[in-house]
Design an enzyme around this catalytic site. Structure first.
Site, PDB file in Angstrom:
ATOM      1  N   SER A  74       1.139  -1.127  -0.145  1.00  0.00           N
ATOM      2  CA  SER A  74       0.183   0.348   0.126  1.00  0.00           C
ATOM      3  C   SER A  74       0.986   1.411  -0.147  1.00  0.00           C
ATOM      4  CB  SER A  74      -1.241   0.064   0.849  1.00  0.00           C
ATOM      5  OG  SER A  74      -0.188  -0.534   2.452  1.00  0.00           O
ATOM      6  N   ASP A 129      -6.714  12.371   0.359  1.00  0.00           N
ATOM      7  CA  ASP A 129      -6.537  12.177  -0.951  1.00  0.00           C
ATOM      8  C   ASP A 129      -7.198  12.907  -1.594  1.00  0.00           C
ATOM      9  OD1 ASP A 129      -4.771  10.283  -0.187  1.00  0.00           O
ATOM     10  OD2 ASP A 129      -5.414   8.258  -0.023  1.00  0.00           O
ATOM     11  N   LYS A 179      13.746  -5.734  -9.002  1.00  0.00           N
ATOM     12  CA  LYS A 179      12.728  -7.540  -9.066  1.00  0.00           C
ATOM     13  C   LYS A 179      11.867  -7.261  -9.533  1.00  0.00           C
ATOM     14  CE  LYS A 179      15.091 -10.332  -7.697  1.00  0.00           C
ATOM     15  NZ  LYS A 179      16.427 -11.170  -8.475  1.00  0.00           N
ATOM     16  N   PRO A 217       6.736  -9.635  -7.982  1.00  0.00           N
ATOM     17  CA  PRO A 217       6.336  -9.111  -7.709  1.00  0.00           C
ATOM     18  C   PRO A 217       5.341  -8.438  -7.755  1.00  0.00           C
ATOM     19  CG  PRO A 217       8.415  -8.406  -6.161  1.00  0.00           C
ATOM     20  CD  PRO A 217       8.564  -8.508  -7.465  1.00  0.00           C
ATOM     21  N   THR A 218       5.968  -7.537  -9.458  1.00  0.00           N
ATOM     22  CA  THR A 218       4.609  -6.609 -10.024  1.00  0.00           C
ATOM     23  C   THR A 218       4.063  -7.703 -11.203  1.00  0.00           C
ATOM     24  OG1 THR A 218       6.414  -4.931 -10.287  1.00  0.00           O
ATOM     25  CG2 THR A 218       5.420  -5.045 -12.445  1.00  0.00           C
ATOM     26  N   GLN A 219       4.372  -9.041 -11.398  1.00  0.00           N
ATOM     27  CA  GLN A 219       4.016 -10.143 -12.287  1.00  0.00           C
ATOM     28  C   GLN A 219       2.599 -10.327 -11.726  1.00  0.00           C
ATOM     29  OE1 GLN A 219       7.285 -12.238 -13.551  1.00  0.00           O
ATOM     30  NE2 GLN A 219       8.659 -11.115 -13.699  1.00  0.00           N
ATOM     31  N   GLY A 275      -7.811  23.820  15.258  1.00  0.00           N
ATOM     32  CA  GLY A 275      -7.257  22.393  16.683  1.00  0.00           C
ATOM     33  C   GLY A 275      -8.738  22.172  17.134  1.00  0.00           C
ATOM     34  N   CYS A 321      -9.446  29.588  11.864  1.00  0.00           N
ATOM     35  CA  CYS A 321     -10.681  28.459  12.895  1.00  0.00           C
ATOM     36  C   CYS A 321     -10.160  29.213  14.365  1.00  0.00           C
ATOM     37  CB  CYS A 321     -10.440  26.866  12.019  1.00  0.00           C
ATOM     38  SG  CYS A 321     -11.828  26.138  12.773  1.00  0.00           S
ATOM     39  N   HIS A 357     -11.469  27.605   7.009  1.00  0.00           N
ATOM     40  CA  HIS A 357     -10.093  26.939   6.838  1.00  0.00           C
ATOM     41  C   HIS A 357      -9.871  27.170   5.282  1.00  0.00           C
ATOM     42  CE1 HIS A 357      -9.798  24.374  10.244  1.00  0.00           C
ATOM     43  NE2 HIS A 357     -11.468  23.938  10.102  1.00  0.00           N
ATOM     44  N   GLU A 409      -7.455  27.058   3.331  1.00  0.00           N
ATOM     45  CA  GLU A 409      -6.501  26.111   2.716  1.00  0.00           C
ATOM     46  C   GLU A 409      -6.803  25.154   1.896  1.00  0.00           C
ATOM     47  OE1 GLU A 409      -7.024  25.887   6.522  1.00  0.00           O
ATOM     48  OE2 GLU A 409      -6.884  24.037   7.230  1.00  0.00           O
TER      49      GLU A 409
HETATM   50  N1  GLN Z   1     -12.025  24.065  18.321  1.00  0.00           N
HETATM   51  C1  GLN Z   1     -12.937  25.295  17.829  1.00  0.00           C
HETATM   52  C2  GLN Z   1     -14.093  24.861  16.957  1.00  0.00           C
HETATM   53  O1  GLN Z   1     -14.345  23.588  17.251  1.00  0.00           O
HETATM   54  C3  GLN Z   1     -12.068  25.354  16.410  1.00  0.00           C
HETATM   55  C4  GLN Z   1     -12.245  24.326  15.624  1.00  0.00           C
HETATM   56  C5  GLN Z   1     -11.157  24.139  14.302  1.00  0.00           C
HETATM   57  O2  GLN Z   1     -10.294  24.844  14.608  1.00  0.00           O
HETATM   58  N2  GLN Z   1     -11.140  23.244  13.476  1.00  0.00           N
HETATM   59  O3  GLN Z   1     -15.060  25.426  16.983  1.00  0.00           O
END
Ligand code: GLN
Length: 522
Positions: A13, A71, A185, A188-190, A347, A374, A498, A500
């Site tokens: 994997s 992903d 080698k 493994p691919t085969q 967080g 956030c 967020h 990002e």
């Molecule tokens: N813990 C905070 C909340 O629940 C912030 C969550 C976060 O930063 N994604 O609002």
């Protein structure tokens, strides 16, 4: 109908099927084709939102509020695809659907079986109408996994139904290098390709992960044993940056193999966007130091999208971005020495919060560019309430039930309607004219993705504004502050969302771009 490229993997994997799939998709895009992505994970969890980030890294969030594994982020970033909850489907969800249908009596008392009931449900998700030329479709796990069998059976049936020329099977394997004998080698691919064939699937192209390029002999041997032309055996060599992969595939004529399979006209691709990244990576340009004050650093990929977004913003600003992990739990201002910018990411939970509050204070008082995401916005307002407004016990009710709540669960917003669960997915935000946020986004209506439970209480907005921190973005109903900023500070901007998750390697994200620009200036 869209044409499909299915990506499976074998031998081991973690070979990078997602990146390989995205790389193939990128080559198609570079010839003007449109590409969507889907991912099927055979495991039995109903969705990845319930899986521990300590095992799986970051939880990625789609526009429609589905919590997926990271992903999916590769597909959105690489391909610019906008994915939904129906593009990330686990085995558990398939069985859940089928068993619920059984309980509702949808099968009219018939015997419910893996084939056709489960396989049909899988095919419904695979074949759900989509308005693109291609769908790259990854089957998670490894060939030979028991959970994965029914997925292989389903893609076999799917190919048979829509025609072999509308479906291409790409298989990723590993060719280990044996130091002792100095040999690469291929066995493994085969074995892996043979195992795929036992499921009725003939690989049309192989991407063999190897430490060095395969020789013509090795490709010939693999081709012969695996029943495909040697030219369709590609070397998937390690690269130090995933955005080099499309260029590596291009150099090995991967598009031509895909084109031949589907009967597409020959076309040379415009690889400029990847060339630009490759040039940037090797460029001798200044480095900007960014301190990320967080607490999930021992989990690999816990800040995947964040790291990507900082990297993207570096490309846009023509500087290298060096990320310094600053542990919030033992934060001291010394940790910020030499930082050109400080970022407090999202967080949950009390651990480390006081360190993040101290980091926001340090940035505010020392005019160091600050970006809050956030929780990073919540700590910024708590800090401001404590140290500027003098509300000593200002806090979030997440961390202290007896505090003066600056951040709280809002009784009447959507998330509260859902029983106080997370506010998830894209929400609109209105940006106030004349603010830095307006300069950053260049517009007054934006949409960003959320994943949080608590909100900054809007009733404080006037007091904050009088003291120098303004709410510059707010939900259209005026109830949920979405962006705060300090106009007198060189750069102090924080969002409840967020950003990002919407950053692109080709254009960055406005908020990160502006933050890195400010950090570079600092
Ligand atoms: N813990 C905070 C909340 O629940 C912030 C969550 C976060 O930063 N994604 O609002």
């Amino acid at each position: 109908m869209a044409k499909y490229i299915f990506i499976t993997g074998g031998v081991v994997s973690s070979l990078g099927k997602g990146v390989a799939a995205a790389g193939c998709g990128a080559l198609l895009q570079s010839r003007g084709y449109t590409v969507h992505a889907r991912k099927f994970d055979p495991y039995l969890n109903i969705d990845p939102g319930t899986m521990s980030p300590f095992q799986h890294g970051e939880v990625y969030v789609t526009n429609d509020g589905y919590e997926t594994d990271l992903d999916l982020g590769y597909y959105e970033r690489f391909l610019g695809a906008k994915l939904t909850r129906n593009d990330s489907v686990s085995g558990g969800r398939i069985y859940w659907d089928v068993l619920n249908a059984e309980r509702r009596g949808d099968y009219l008392g018939g015997t419910v079986q893996m084939i056709p009931h489960v396989s049909n449900r899988i095919k419904e998700y695979i074949g759900a109408p989509i308005d693109t030329d291609f769908v790259v479709c990854e089957i998670g796990g490894t060939v030979g996994d028991i959970e994965g069998k029914i997925f292989l059976e389903s893609i076999r049936q799917f190919a048979n139904q829509v025609g072999r020329r509308n479906v291409m099977f790409v298989h990723l394997t590993l060719a280990p290098y044996l130091e002792k004998s100095g040999e690469l080698k291929t066995k493994p691919t085969q074995m892996s390709v043979r195992q795929l064939l036992e499921n009725g699937i003939q690989a049309d192209m192989l991407i063999v992960r190897t430490p060095r390029m395969l020789t013509a002999d090795e490709r010939g041997k693999i081709g012969m044993f695996c029943n495909l032309p040697a030219k369709n055996v590609i070397s998937g060599i390690d690269v130090d940056n995933i955005y080099k992969i499309p260029l590596a595939y291009e150099a090995q004529h991967v598009f031509d193999i895909i084109a031949e399979h589907f009967g597409l006209p020959n076309a040379s691709g415009n690889m400029e966007r990847f060339q630009k990244i490759e040039n940037y990576l090797g460029a001798d340009i200044p480095t900007v130091n960014i301190g990320v004050v967080g607490k999930y650093f021992d989990v690999p990929d816990a800040y995947k999208s964040l790291n990507e977004a900082l990297f993207h913003a570096g490309i846009q600003n023509n500087v290298h971005v060096k990320i310094h992990k600053i542990n919030a739990e033992d934060f001291t201002p010394d940790a910020c020495n030499g930082m050109h910018g400080i970022l407090v990411p999202g967080g949950f939970g009390t651990r480390g919060v006081e360190g993040k509050i101290a980091a926001a204070r340090f940035a505010r008082e020392n005019n160091v560019p600050y970006m809050g995401i956030c929780l990073g916005m919540q700590v910024a307002v708590i800090e401001f309430a404590r140290n500027v407004l003098g509300i000593e016990n200002a806090n979030s009710t997440e961390f202290d039930k007896n505090c003066t709540p600056i951040v709280d669960i809002m009784p009447d917003h959507d998330a509260a309607d859902m029983g106080g669960t997370l506010r998830l997915g894209a929400y609109p935000c209105e940006i106030k004219p004349g603010t830095r946020a307006e300069q950053i986004w260049g517009t007054n209506k934006i949409s960003e993705r959320h994943r949080h439970r608590y909100e900054v209480d809007v009733k404080w907005a006037d007091k904050f504004a009088q003291a120098g921190m303004v709410v510059s973005g707010i939900s259209p109903d005026g109830r949920l502050p979405e962006i705060v900023e300090i106009p007198s500070h060189p750069f102090f901007v924080a969002g409840q969302f967020h950003p990002e998750f919407q950053s692109s390697p080709y254009s960055g994200h406005p908020m990160f771009n502006a933050f890195i620009a400010a950090a570079a200036k600092h």
